[in-house]
Motif scaffolding. Structure first.
Motif, PDB file in Angstrom:
ATOM      1  N   ILE A  69      -3.177   6.870  -2.590  1.00 24.75           N
ATOM      2  CA  ILE A  69      -2.962   5.248  -2.939  1.00 24.75           C
ATOM      3  C   ILE A  69      -1.789   4.705  -2.210  1.00 24.75           C
ATOM      4  CG2 ILE A  69      -2.462   3.926  -4.555  1.00 24.75           C
ATOM      5  CD1 ILE A  69      -4.349   5.503  -6.511  1.00 24.75           C
ATOM      6  N   SER A  72      -2.466   4.524   1.443  1.00 22.66           N
ATOM      7  CA  SER A  72      -3.316   3.423   1.902  1.00 22.66           C
ATOM      8  C   SER A  72      -2.769   2.211   1.878  1.00 22.66           C
ATOM      9  CB  SER A  72      -4.637   3.485   0.801  1.00 22.66           C
ATOM     10  OG  SER A  72      -5.318   4.523   1.026  1.00 22.66           O
ATOM     11  N   ILE A  73      -1.784   1.880   0.811  1.00 21.18           N
ATOM     12  CA  ILE A  73      -0.889   0.701   0.650  1.00 21.18           C
ATOM     13  C   ILE A  73      -0.163   0.646   1.879  1.00 21.18           C
ATOM     14  CG2 ILE A  73       0.882  -0.714  -0.573  1.00 21.18           C
ATOM     15  CD1 ILE A  73      -0.453   0.590  -3.164  1.00 21.18           C
ATOM     16  N   GLY A  75      -0.543   1.838   5.035  1.00 20.64           N
ATOM     17  CA  GLY A  75      -1.590   1.569   5.910  1.00 20.64           C
ATOM     18  C   GLY A  75      -1.977  -0.033   6.101  1.00 20.64           C
ATOM     19  N   ALA A  76      -2.300  -0.269   4.862  1.00 23.39           N
ATOM     20  CA  ALA A  76      -2.950  -1.837   4.747  1.00 23.39           C
ATOM     21  C   ALA A  76      -1.789  -2.827   5.113  1.00 23.39           C
ATOM     22  CB  ALA A  76      -3.295  -2.034   3.338  1.00 23.39           C
ATOM     23  N   ARG A  77      -0.683  -2.468   4.765  1.00 20.73           N
ATOM     24  CA  ARG A  77       0.478  -3.395   5.293  1.00 20.73           C
ATOM     25  C   ARG A  77       0.659  -3.365   6.466  1.00 20.73           C
ATOM     26  NH1 ARG A  77       2.556  -8.277   3.875  1.00 20.73           N
ATOM     27  NH2 ARG A  77       4.803  -8.256   3.945  1.00 20.73           N
ATOM     28  N   LEU A 103      -2.306  -7.510   2.852  1.00 17.57           N
ATOM     29  CA  LEU A 103      -2.608  -6.241   2.822  1.00 17.57           C
ATOM     30  C   LEU A 103      -4.074  -6.252   3.381  1.00 17.57           C
ATOM     31  CD1 LEU A 103      -1.702  -4.819  -0.677  1.00 17.57           C
ATOM     32  CD2 LEU A 103      -0.590  -4.290   1.477  1.00 17.57           C
ATOM     33  N   ILE A 105      -7.519  -4.644   4.252  1.00 15.62           N
ATOM     34  CA  ILE A 105      -8.349  -3.120   3.680  1.00 15.62           C
ATOM     35  C   ILE A 105      -8.573  -2.094   4.857  1.00 15.62           C
ATOM     36  CG2 ILE A 105     -10.549  -4.677   3.919  1.00 15.62           C
ATOM     37  CD1 ILE A 105      -9.822  -1.940   1.129  1.00 15.62           C
ATOM     38  N   GLY A 108      -5.998   0.114   5.101  1.00 18.62           N
ATOM     39  CA  GLY A 108      -5.888   1.027   3.625  1.00 18.62           C
ATOM     40  C   GLY A 108      -6.875   2.098   4.010  1.00 18.62           C
ATOM     41  N   ALA A 111      -5.708   4.655   6.795  1.00 27.67           N
ATOM     42  CA  ALA A 111      -4.563   5.385   6.183  1.00 27.67           C
ATOM     43  C   ALA A 111      -5.385   6.594   5.463  1.00 27.67           C
ATOM     44  CB  ALA A 111      -3.653   4.496   5.529  1.00 27.67           C
ATOM     45  N   ALA A 112      -6.256   6.055   4.391  1.00 28.39           N
ATOM     46  CA  ALA A 112      -6.826   7.107   3.512  1.00 28.39           C
ATOM     47  C   ALA A 112      -7.677   8.305   4.162  1.00 28.39           C
ATOM     48  CB  ALA A 112      -7.800   6.364   2.567  1.00 28.39           C
ATOM     49  N   GLN A 142     -13.407  -1.019  -3.911  1.00 31.90           N
ATOM     50  CA  GLN A 142     -13.520  -2.258  -3.181  1.00 31.90           C
ATOM     51  C   GLN A 142     -14.372  -3.462  -3.912  1.00 31.90           C
ATOM     52  OE1 GLN A 142     -14.261   0.090   0.678  1.00 31.90           O
ATOM     53  NE2 GLN A 142     -13.801  -2.097   1.096  1.00 31.90           N
TER      54      GLN A 142
END
Length: 290
Positions: A69, A72-73, A75-77, A103, A105, A108, A111-112, A142
């Motif tokens: 989590i 992922s945040i 990475g989304a940023r 952000l 998806i 994210g 990154a996940a 999602q």
């Protein structure tokens, strides 16, 4: 929809006063954050349930979620900022202002996947086996998370008068998401200005729900580890490709004019589709050979 903030005009559904936050002990909490949080919790539960069904330790997925989590945040940023660099290059501190939104998806998801690869390597676990349960949780998150866009009046498409057309009070919308075509079809009722657009957040949520149901059906017929990951990438890629084409807030692939999410979706669906086809054919030949 006299006086309403938002509504689906051809379905007879409307909300008079759309609230996007609430206060808990004096602190402002955005519904967007609440919905994202609920999506994360539901996703973890779904991944753990599938892991338990497969005889795995569900606690491993909770351990991963603690890292997944967070990264992922991040990475989304990063993904969003890279493709919106002109908005941040003159004020770098705004890169860290997540409260202003921004952000993506796909960032994210990437990154996940990277985080899961590192996690499984360190723990000496199977990446593809964990990914197969993980993506069931991911798509669940999602489905729920997209409804945060509803409360923020964002992630919509261009003008439409189709069955699912969504009418939004203009004052609630970020002007950066408006196009000339949308404004040319502006509607005024009793002195209140509205726009009428494709609810692309809804399209994606429903598409993802259909994908989840298909994945829950096909998981009992899985032929190899990594198959559910491929199905997720293929299915989500197809849906995101056509939905992204409708959106007005596209991130553009540098100076090409191509929406980056469409380009990435095409790559992912081609790669995952090819892997699915080849691996399935190989397994079928091996089974016939037996």
């Amino acid at each position: 929809m006299e006086g309403a903030d938002i509504g689906f005009v051809h379905l007879g559904l409307e909300i008079q006063n759309l609230q996007n936050d609430l206060y808990i002990f004096g602190f402002r909490v955005a519904y967007y954050g609440i919905i994202i949080g609920l999506g994360m919790l539901a996703g973890i539960w779904m991944a753990q349930s599938d892991a338990k069904r497969r005889g795995q330790d569900p606690e491993i997925y909770l351990d991963f979620a603690l890292y997944g989590i967070i990264f992922s945040i991040i990475g989304a940023r990063i993904y969003y900022v890279v493709f919106q660099w002109d908005s941040y290059k003159d004020n770098l501190l705004q890169v860290f202002n997540l409260r202003a939104g921004g952000l993506a998806i796909y960032g994210g998801v990437i990154a996940a996947i990277i985080t899961l690869a590192a996690f499984t390597h360190i723990r000496k676990l199977s990446f593809f086996s964990m990914a197969d349960s993980g993506v069931i949780g991911l798509i669940t998150g999602q489905i729920i998370g997209r409804w945060g866009n509803f409360f923020n009046c964002e992630a919509f498409g261009g003008y439409t008068d189709s069955l699912f057309a969504m009418r939004i009070r203009l004052a609630l919308v970020n002007e950066n998401m408006l196009t000339t075509d949308i404004l040319n079809h502006k509607i005024v009722e009793n002195g209140v200005e509205y726009i009428q657009v494709h609810p692309t957040f809804l399209y994606e949520s429903v598409w993802n729900l259909g994908l989840l149901l298909f994945m829950l059906w096909v998981r009992h017929r899985k032929k190899f580890d990594g198959e559910m990951l491929c199905i997720y990438l293929l299915g989500y890629g197809v849906g995101r490709f056509w939905i992204e084409g409708l959106r007005t807030d596209q991130l553009i692939l540098f100076q090409t004019g191509i929406p980056v999410s469409q380009a990435l979706s095409m790559v992912l669906l081609l790669v995952s589709g090819t892997i699915l086809f080849i691996r399935r054919r190989q397994i079928e030949k091996e089974e016939k050979g037996d």
